[in-house]
Design an enzyme around this catalytic site. Structure first.
Site, PDB file in Angstrom:
ATOM      1  N   SER A  19       0.822  -1.222   0.000  1.00 60.21           N
ATOM      2  CA  SER A  19       0.000   0.000   0.000  1.00 60.21           C
ATOM      3  C   SER A  19       0.853   1.267   0.000  1.00 60.21           C
ATOM      4  O   SER A  19       1.820   1.383   0.750  1.00 60.21           O
ATOM      5  CB  SER A  19      -0.911   0.014   1.221  1.00 60.21           C
ATOM      6  N   LYS A  70     -13.380  -3.858   1.260  1.00 63.86           N
ATOM      7  CA  LYS A  70     -14.077  -2.648   0.818  1.00 63.86           C
ATOM      8  C   LYS A  70     -15.604  -2.820   0.780  1.00 63.86           C
ATOM      9  O   LYS A  70     -16.337  -1.868   1.021  1.00 63.86           O
ATOM     10  CB  LYS A  70     -13.553  -2.203  -0.553  1.00 63.86           C
ATOM     11  N   ASP A  82     -23.913   8.556   0.863  1.00 65.50           N
ATOM     12  CA  ASP A  82     -24.701   8.218  -0.336  1.00 65.50           C
ATOM     13  C   ASP A  82     -23.809   7.615  -1.413  1.00 65.50           C
ATOM     14  O   ASP A  82     -24.182   6.643  -2.074  1.00 65.50           O
ATOM     15  CB  ASP A  82     -25.370   9.476  -0.899  1.00 65.50           C
ATOM     16  N   ASP A 107     -13.182   7.014  -3.885  1.00 61.17           N
ATOM     17  CA  ASP A 107     -12.525   6.632  -5.144  1.00 61.17           C
ATOM     18  C   ASP A 107     -13.072   7.438  -6.326  1.00 61.17           C
ATOM     19  O   ASP A 107     -12.314   7.882  -7.194  1.00 61.17           O
ATOM     20  CB  ASP A 107     -12.725   5.135  -5.425  1.00 61.17           C
ATOM     21  N   ALA A 134     -15.799  -3.800 -15.704  1.00 63.61           N
ATOM     22  CA  ALA A 134     -17.032  -3.700 -14.919  1.00 63.61           C
ATOM     23  C   ALA A 134     -16.846  -4.287 -13.520  1.00 63.61           C
ATOM     24  O   ALA A 134     -17.771  -4.856 -12.942  1.00 63.61           O
ATOM     25  CB  ALA A 134     -18.179  -4.400 -15.658  1.00 63.61           C
ATOM     26  N   TYR A 224      -1.666   2.244 -12.104  1.00 60.15           N
ATOM     27  CA  TYR A 224      -0.579   3.220 -11.935  1.00 60.15           C
ATOM     28  C   TYR A 224       0.778   2.536 -11.781  1.00 60.15           C
ATOM     29  O   TYR A 224       1.787   3.189 -11.507  1.00 60.15           O
ATOM     30  CB  TYR A 224      -0.853   4.173 -10.769  1.00 60.15           C
TER      31      TYR A 224
HETATM   32  P1  ATR Z   1     -11.458  -4.188  -9.406  1.00 61.61           P
HETATM   33  O1  ATR Z   1     -12.244  -4.201  -8.140  1.00 61.61           O
HETATM   34  O2  ATR Z   1     -10.043  -3.711  -9.244  1.00 61.61           O
HETATM   35  O3  ATR Z   1     -12.151  -3.493 -10.529  1.00 61.61           O
HETATM   36  P2  ATR Z   1     -12.250  -6.820 -10.324  1.00 61.61           P
HETATM   37  O4  ATR Z   1     -13.580  -6.658  -9.710  1.00 61.61           O
HETATM   38  O5  ATR Z   1     -11.556  -8.117 -10.189  1.00 61.61           O
HETATM   39  O6  ATR Z   1     -11.249  -5.742  -9.768  1.00 61.61           O
HETATM   40  O7  ATR Z   1     -12.349  -6.418 -11.869  1.00 61.61           O
HETATM   41  C1  ATR Z   1     -11.297  -6.586 -12.739  1.00 61.61           C
HETATM   42  C2  ATR Z   1     -11.704  -6.079 -14.127  1.00 61.61           C
HETATM   43  O8  ATR Z   1     -10.643  -6.368 -15.045  1.00 61.61           O
HETATM   44  C3  ATR Z   1     -12.951  -6.751 -14.684  1.00 61.61           C
HETATM   45  O9  ATR Z   1     -13.620  -5.867 -15.527  1.00 61.61           O
HETATM   46  C4  ATR Z   1     -12.339  -7.913 -15.466  1.00 61.61           C
HETATM   47  O10 ATR Z   1     -13.162  -8.434 -16.481  1.00 61.61           O
HETATM   48  P3  ATR Z   1     -14.131  -9.702 -16.169  1.00 61.61           P
HETATM   49  O11 ATR Z   1     -15.315  -9.138 -15.448  1.00 61.61           O
HETATM   50  O12 ATR Z   1     -14.463 -10.273 -17.486  1.00 61.61           O
HETATM   51  O13 ATR Z   1     -13.306 -10.649 -15.295  1.00 61.61           O
HETATM   52  C5  ATR Z   1     -11.154  -7.225 -16.075  1.00 61.61           C
HETATM   53  N1  ATR Z   1     -10.140  -8.181 -16.524  1.00 61.61           N
HETATM   54  C6  ATR Z   1      -9.250  -8.842 -15.741  1.00 61.61           C
HETATM   55  N2  ATR Z   1      -8.483  -9.657 -16.509  1.00 61.61           N
HETATM   56  C7  ATR Z   1      -8.912  -9.505 -17.796  1.00 61.61           C
HETATM   57  C8  ATR Z   1      -8.522 -10.054 -19.066  1.00 61.61           C
HETATM   58  N3  ATR Z   1      -7.521 -10.951 -19.147  1.00 61.61           N
HETATM   59  N4  ATR Z   1      -9.192  -9.648 -20.168  1.00 61.61           N
HETATM   60  C9  ATR Z   1     -10.188  -8.760 -20.085  1.00 61.61           C
HETATM   61  N5  ATR Z   1     -10.607  -8.185 -18.926  1.00 61.61           N
HETATM   62  C10 ATR Z   1      -9.971  -8.561 -17.801  1.00 61.61           C
END
Ligand code: ATR
Length: 278
Positions: A19, A70, A82, A107, A134, A224
């Site tokens: 962190s 979180k 909210d 965030d 997403a 980052y």
């Molecule tokens: P965070 O809370 O950091 O957003 P997360 O909930 O694990 O972490 O979300 C990771 C994001 O990266 C998701 O949108 C994920 O897509 P999926 O919902 O299809 O898993 C995306 N992601 C991670 N690895 C990926 C990959 N190899 N190709 C495309 N999208 C990826």
């Protein structure tokens, strides 16, 4: 006079050693000459709730919570802002004098305030935003873009169902498109945001060409590490406005510090240098 209790704050998660928050808050404590401490605290899942409740009794004024707490911290809170309720997660906890736990999510506002520092000025209402991904980070980004007046969010995710869940949550201004069509949906966008983990150290690169992005579009990445992802390098090469993800991390820390230590801190070049010097 030394106060009865020197205010303490922390970042709580597991793992926690990576962190950057202790550096950010430590820099501000020193800069503003505030008596106080901010430390990383690794807490395992089974101890999280009892540890958090004890911290308020030990003189902690608040904590940041990170992965994996979180979302679960919301169930413990006596009050939820909210924006934290809308995002469905919190990153900033304040312990009230009566022992109450207040949960907030900074965030989204960190994301927006980072982009607002840009020259030339960024206008979120200037046109649609394309959001790639997403997951949890996308929820904060989408809710803040909508709150700032983005006329439309074009959302795409490898797993389409997750994007559809967010569309249902956030409503009509969010449109879902297929992941394979991502390069083609960029043409309309005033703002393009990567919220996926792609491009991060140890992850595969984000392979979406910006060839169709409109001139003047702002491209930003929540990743980052590295500071300059391939997406941002390509954006710069194409003459688009590229904004790295470190600023969001710095700006999301502002409201917590202000609430806990009573001074609204500034995000400046020295802070960036301090965090990058690690
Ligand atoms: P965070 O809370 O950091 O957003 P997360 O909930 O694990 O972490 O979300 C990771 C994001 O990266 C998701 O949108 C994920 O897509 P999926 O919902 O299809 O898993 C995306 N992601 C991670 N690895 C990926 C990959 N190899 N190709 C495309 N999208 C990826």
């Amino acid at each position: 006079m030394t106060p009865e209790r020197i205010p303490l704050a922390a970042v709580v998660g597991w793992p926690i050693s990576h962190s950057k928050s202790p550096r950010i808050h430590g820099y501000w404590l020193k800069k503003y000459g505030i008596q106080g401490h901010y430390i990383p605290v690794g807490i395992r899942l089974q101890e999280f709730e009892s540890a958090l409740r004890s911290m308020s009794k030990l003189g902690f004024v608040g904590v940041n919570v990170t992965i994996p707490y979180k979302e679960s911290v919301l169930a413990m809170a006596n009050s939820v802002s909210d924006r934290a309720a809308l995002i469905g997660a919190a990153n900033t906890i304040s312990f009230r004098a009566d022992g109450g736990i207040h949960a907030d999510n900074t965030d989204g506002i960190g994301f927006i305030n980072n982009l607002r520092q840009e020259e030339p000025a960024w206008d979120p209402s200037a046109g649609p935003a394309v959001v790639l991904g997403a997951g949890g980070a996308a929820r904060a980004v989408i809710s803040s873009l909508l709150a700032e007046g983005a006329p439309k969010i074009i959302l795409t995710n490898r797993t389409r169902a997750r994007a559809e869940t967010l569309q249902q949550h956030f409503g009509g201004r969010v449109e879902v498109r297929n992941w394979i069509d991502a390069p083609d949906i960029l043409a309309d966008a005033a703002t393009i945001v990567n919220t996926t983990s792609l491009g991060m150290v140890g992850q595969p690169p984000l392979e979406i060409s910006l060839a169709k992005a409109a001139f003047g579009a702002l491209v930003t990445d929540i990743v980052y590490s590295p500071l300059k992802t391939n997406l941002l390098i390509e954006a710069e090469q194409r003459g688009l406005l590229a904004v790295d993800g470190l600023g969001m991390l710095l700006h999301q820390a502002v409201p917590g510090f202000h609430d806990w230590f009573g001074t609204k801190p500034e995000v400046d070049a020295e802070l960036r240098a301090e965090v990058l010097a690690e």
